[in-house]
Design a protein around this motif. Structure first.
Motif, PDB file in Angstrom:
ATOM      1  N   ALA A  20       4.958 -41.704 -10.400  1.00 47.06           N
ATOM      2  CA  ALA A  20       3.574 -42.893  -9.725  1.00 47.06           C
ATOM      3  C   ALA A  20       3.204 -44.390 -10.817  1.00 47.06           C
ATOM      4  O   ALA A  20       2.219 -44.994 -10.236  1.00 47.06           O
ATOM      5  N   TYR A  21       4.391 -44.848 -11.580  1.00 41.42           N
ATOM      6  CA  TYR A  21       4.001 -45.976 -12.492  1.00 41.42           C
ATOM      7  C   TYR A  21       4.001 -46.654 -11.377  1.00 41.42           C
ATOM      8  O   TYR A  21       3.264 -48.003 -11.120  1.00 41.42           O
ATOM      9  N   ILE A  24       1.269 -47.920  -8.879  1.00 37.18           N
ATOM     10  CA  ILE A  24       0.467 -48.182  -9.313  1.00 37.18           C
ATOM     11  C   ILE A  24       0.778 -49.859  -9.445  1.00 37.18           C
ATOM     12  O   ILE A  24      -0.024 -51.130  -8.589  1.00 37.18           O
ATOM     13  N   ASN A  27       1.032 -51.448  -5.809  1.00 44.40           N
ATOM     14  CA  ASN A  27       0.244 -51.446  -5.298  1.00 44.40           C
ATOM     15  C   ASN A  27      -0.934 -51.808  -5.714  1.00 44.40           C
ATOM     16  O   ASN A  27      -1.775 -52.342  -4.714  1.00 44.40           O
ATOM     17  N   HIS A  28      -0.626 -51.459  -7.019  1.00 40.54           N
ATOM     18  CA  HIS A  28      -2.174 -52.738  -7.575  1.00 40.54           C
ATOM     19  C   HIS A  28      -2.049 -53.566  -8.996  1.00 40.54           C
ATOM     20  O   HIS A  28      -2.590 -54.965  -8.358  1.00 40.54           O
ATOM     21  N   LYS A  51     -12.022 -52.754  -8.325  1.00 35.73           N
ATOM     22  CA  LYS A  51     -10.845 -50.985  -7.788  1.00 35.73           C
ATOM     23  C   LYS A  51     -12.395 -49.816  -7.940  1.00 35.73           C
ATOM     24  O   LYS A  51     -12.213 -48.949  -6.760  1.00 35.73           O
ATOM     25  N   THR A  60      -9.084 -43.005 -11.885  1.00 32.32           N
ATOM     26  CA  THR A  60      -7.614 -43.513 -10.917  1.00 32.32           C
ATOM     27  C   THR A  60      -7.332 -44.963 -11.942  1.00 32.32           C
ATOM     28  O   THR A  60      -6.444 -45.273 -12.319  1.00 32.32           O
ATOM     29  N   ASP A  63      -6.213 -44.827 -15.522  1.00 34.51           N
ATOM     30  CA  ASP A  63      -4.646 -44.894 -15.223  1.00 34.51           C
ATOM     31  C   ASP A  63      -3.808 -46.053 -14.849  1.00 34.51           C
ATOM     32  O   ASP A  63      -2.746 -46.163 -15.825  1.00 34.51           O
ATOM     33  N   MET A  64      -4.493 -47.122 -14.175  1.00 33.08           N
ATOM     34  CA  MET A  64      -4.081 -48.023 -14.244  1.00 33.08           C
ATOM     35  C   MET A  64      -4.246 -49.261 -15.302  1.00 33.08           C
ATOM     36  O   MET A  64      -2.912 -49.768 -15.701  1.00 33.08           O
ATOM     37  N   VAL A  67      -1.617 -48.370 -17.404  1.00 31.75           N
ATOM     38  CA  VAL A  67       0.095 -48.332 -17.357  1.00 31.75           C
ATOM     39  C   VAL A  67      -0.208 -50.144 -17.523  1.00 31.75           C
ATOM     40  O   VAL A  67       1.299 -50.652 -18.122  1.00 31.75           O
TER      41      VAL A  67
END
Length: 301
Positions: A20-21, A24, A27-28, A51, A60, A63-64, A67
């Protein structure tokens, strides 16, 4: 810096968390901040709004940011990136979407069908409606996890498909891992109806086989979601996501006046506040009853 943080983090988190990390980051975060040697509050705020405008949920995007902050703090700790706290603002959230829950009549209809039309896949859905298990947990359930003599079921593993997005490697992979959190590894009591159905099966199945497939290989969650969807359509039951079975179980527990802490423990929530925020929404009748009780208690002083 992000790659160095990833390399270190890999040693301390579950594969699914690391995947998941990585998703992120690739992709972002890298497309937006990959060339930055400083990170201003304005840049982070702009990222957040972009976003959200693209249709991502606040959770979401938050969460980004978690990180992103971990990476930047890692850089700061190793003297390779400056860091100051950000005060990022989010727009006021609209009214929360109503939880997807089966109506009582539809739940009765579905459970009756499942009990009368045995297949291992139907058994899995019936177990979910009686225990509130997550889809990954039911896919990871083995016959050894069911103790008929004690009338309990133990959640020991979860099955999930993760995205592997590292450099040139971009694929998905089905993994079997420990439950979502420490609280998710739990023991759940079985209903008398489930014990009645499971007892004869336990004498003929292999303990290490998975319940849904009755085989040594587990069922993939995506495949099981598709089956659940087709089943509801065939029974003319209004469509809900598979996770709605868990919501339905929890809602019926709360409606039955079960105490909140017990419901929280059965669901495997890490905090009772999660259960309260999701499922406990007193109606006006309950509010009036509460106020009346308060006034009556004053009269006894």
């Amino acid at each position: 810096m992000a790659q160095r943080w990833c390399a270190e983090k890999r040693n301390y988190v579950k594969r699914s968390t690391f995947a998941a990390y990585a998703l992120i980051i690739n992709n972002h975060l890298l497309p937006n901040f990959g060339e930055c040697d400083t990170l201003s509050e304005e840049a982070v705020q702009s990222f957040v709004l972009d976003k959200l405008s693209a249709g991502l949920s606040q959770k979401t995007v938050k969460d980004m940011l978690i990180v992103l902050k971990m990476i930047v703090k890692y850089g700061y700790k190793h003297s390779s990136f400056p860091f100051t706290e950000w005060e990022v603002r989010f727009p006021t959230e609209q009214k929360q979407e109503k939880l997807s829950v089966l109506a009582v009549a539809d739940q009765r209809k579905l459970m009756k069908y499942l009990a009368e039309n045995f297949t291992f896949r139907n058994l899995g859905i019936l177990i979910c409606l009686n225990t509130g298990m997550r889809i990954g947990e039911i896919c990871g359930l083995q016959w050894n996890d069911i103790d008929i003599s004690q009338g309990t079921l133990t959640v020991r593993r979860t099955v999930e498909r993760i995205y592997v997005n590292e450099g040139d490697t971009k694929k998905t992979e089905l993994i079997i891992s420990t439950p979502k959190t420490q609280n998710s590894a739990r023991e759940i009591p079985l209903t008398k109806e489930l014990v009645r159905i499971l007892k004869p099966l336990k004498t003929i199945v292999k303990g290490e086989y998975y319940v849904l497939s009755n085989n040594k290989a587990p069922t993939e969650p995506r495949t099981y979601r598709s089956y659940h969807k087709r089943l509801l359509e065939s029974l003319a039951v209004p469509p809900i996501k598979f996770h709605g079975l868990r919501h339905s179980f929890a809602t019926r527990c709360i409606e039955s006046k079960c105490d909140y802490k017990t419901v929280s423990t059965i669901l495997g929530h890490s905090n009772i506040s999660t259960t309260l925020n999701l499922y406990v929404h007193p109606n006006m009748t309950q509010k009036k009853h509460c106020v009346d009780k308060m006034i009556k208690s004053l009269g006894k002083l």
